[in-house]
Scaffold this active site. Sequence first.
Site, PDB file in Angstrom:
ATOM      1  N   LYS A   1       0.833  -1.202   0.000  1.00 44.46           N
ATOM      2  CA  LYS A   1       0.000   0.000   0.000  1.00 44.46           C
ATOM      3  C   LYS A   1       0.873   1.259   0.000  1.00 44.46           C
ATOM      4  CE  LYS A   1      -3.785  -2.446   2.245  1.00 44.46           C
ATOM      5  NZ  LYS A   1      -4.374  -2.888   3.512  1.00 44.46           N
TER       6      LYS A   1
ATOM      7  N   GLN B   1      -3.669  -1.433  10.221  1.00 46.01           N
ATOM      8  CA  GLN B   1      -3.663  -2.786   9.654  1.00 46.01           C
ATOM      9  C   GLN B   1      -4.201  -3.787  10.668  1.00 46.01           C
ATOM     10  OE1 GLN B   1      -2.845  -3.503   6.379  1.00 46.01           O
ATOM     11  NE2 GLN B   1      -3.524  -5.583   6.806  1.00 46.01           N
TER      12      GLN B   1
ATOM     13  N   ASP C   1     -10.099   3.976   5.126  1.00 45.77           N
ATOM     14  CA  ASP C   1     -10.241   2.528   4.935  1.00 45.77           C
ATOM     15  C   ASP C   1     -11.670   2.079   5.273  1.00 45.77           C
ATOM     16  OD1 ASP C   1      -9.055   0.152   4.124  1.00 45.77           O
ATOM     17  OD2 ASP C   1      -8.377  -0.388   6.140  1.00 45.77           O
TER      18      ASP C   1
END
Length: 279
Positions: A49, A93, A116
Amino acid sequence: MDGTALARTIVAEAAATAADFTARTGAAPCLATVLVGEDPASVTYVRMKRNRCAKAGIESRHVALPATVSTAELVDTVTGLSEDPSVHGILLQHPMGHHIDERAAFEAIAPGKDVDGVTMHSFAAMGFGLPGFASCTPGGIMRLLDAYDVDLAGKHAVVVGRSAILGKPAGMLLLGRDATVTYCHSRTKDLAAHVREADVLIAAVGRPRFIRGEDIKPGAVVVDAGYNEGNVGDVDFDGARERASLITPVPGGVGPMTIAVLLSQTVRAAVTGIGPAAG
Ligand code: NAP
């Protein structure tokens, strides 16, 4: 449906907007990535990413925390990033370790930086159709359907899978576009009968070739979000493509869209803030 090509277009648009933002403000859009521990898959995802950010002219600021970090320390770190005006988006994450209260950590992300789409605010925004960021994979699915002019109003959409980051929000976004939505999951009886009724099928199960080609309704639109060992999806692609009018391959379908939406939403967070309705 070619997710690789569409993702490339979306990333190119994000890169152009990022360049304009950087020229105007003197600083690039910035995505903070937070990683707890050293789980190899997570390390790889975050690295990928960040590489993609760099190519699109988005700065990424990495915060690596030890696996032993406490929930309170993690919440403090994320809160600090939420309050830092030079950070526009935050990617925390997952997984973070069993001892961490992951929900508490996610909720420390300010809604305007939740690029996200993992917070309760973003989830509610997807449900209500209010301004907010979409979960990236469901957001990517909607962009694919739109790019191929799939008319959703009145269509029967069957979503197989109900996870909080994928199946459930995908169904909410489809409902918001006037589809009639059925959710299927591990307790659903006669799953194949539901699949046979689907004008639009979203497979989000995590089991290789779980959806049989023979159960696809002729002319259906098939979106395979699954990604399983051996690079195979949740749908028997060869069987399903005989009957579907549109279908996503694995790889090259939904997968590339997820990261494209992450980059696009990061740039949007920098340029316009929380922006228009999710999805
Ligand atoms: P998950 O959290 O494990 O959820 C799987 C869902 O499938 C659950 O709702 C589960 O039902 C349902 N399910 C499991 N076995 C079933 C069965 N036999 N019959 C009917 N439903 C069943 O997985 P996820 O995170 O949503 O991911 C799903 C897939 O998408 C995986 O292959 C993953 O790799 C992929 N994925 C791809 C991307 C991407 O970027 N392309 C992003 C995220 C995920 P219950 O709720 O009843 O347990």
